[in-house]
Design a protein around this motif. Sequence first.
Motif: not given
Length: 261
Positions: A146-149, A153-158
């Motif tokens: 999650d941290k890497w992405l 990607i700013k949107d958590k759901s994406v």
Amino acid sequence: MLLNVTERGPEMPANNRPPVVFLHGLFGRGRNFGFFQRSLSTTWRTLALDLRNHGDSPHGPMDYPTLAADVRETLAAHNALPAIVIGHSMGGKTAMMLALTSPNDVHALMIADIAPGEGGLAHTQDIAEGLIRLPMPATLDLSGADKWLSQVIKDKSVRDLMAQNLELGDHPCWRIGLSEIHDALKAIVDWPAIPEGVRYDGPTLFVAGSESDYIRPVNYPEMRRLFPHYRLDVIEGAGHWLHAQKPRKFLTIIETFINSV
């Protein structure tokens, strides 16, 4: 190309009911439709496909005629034609192409938040470009992913969606064909020119999210030309990911549609 399929259905399916097929959007996979498969599978045979370069399906060059041909070949191998085909976003464009190129194989068509034309999916270009350039860590767990992405990607759901496409652990890697998807982005965002006279005359339902601009009035003439019997339903308060944001409303729309055709 034969695609990976998740199938659910009753032990004794009704012979007069066509199967219901789900096609996911870009960076998704068939199991994204698990809630809808479980809900329908007591009375309907359901198949959720991983499109090429996604999920557990093989990788290769992609455009909409190719994706539609994959779907037809796979459904034929599973004795699942003709089918009611439900597609979201990229899967919706694939479903439309299947209906236009093999109309006898599509009993009815339901398209979730995408129109037959160029556009939609444009935000994914930046995501794909960023992910291609992002160095893969030597090790990765879910929280680290999650941290890497989040660098791209700013949107958590994406990010949660994309994390499903990673093989985590000491040697992390992408499960999806990221480079093939990246190379095909122009074709995915685009839509091929459809010759005059080519159309799908079966029942067609477009479902739009009220907070999304992926289906707009400018698209209506082409929708009518290619799908002359189409209807449009709008889910209030939903964006592009309408099936994830309003799953019970989306399920009700599916059930009403498939029972009507």
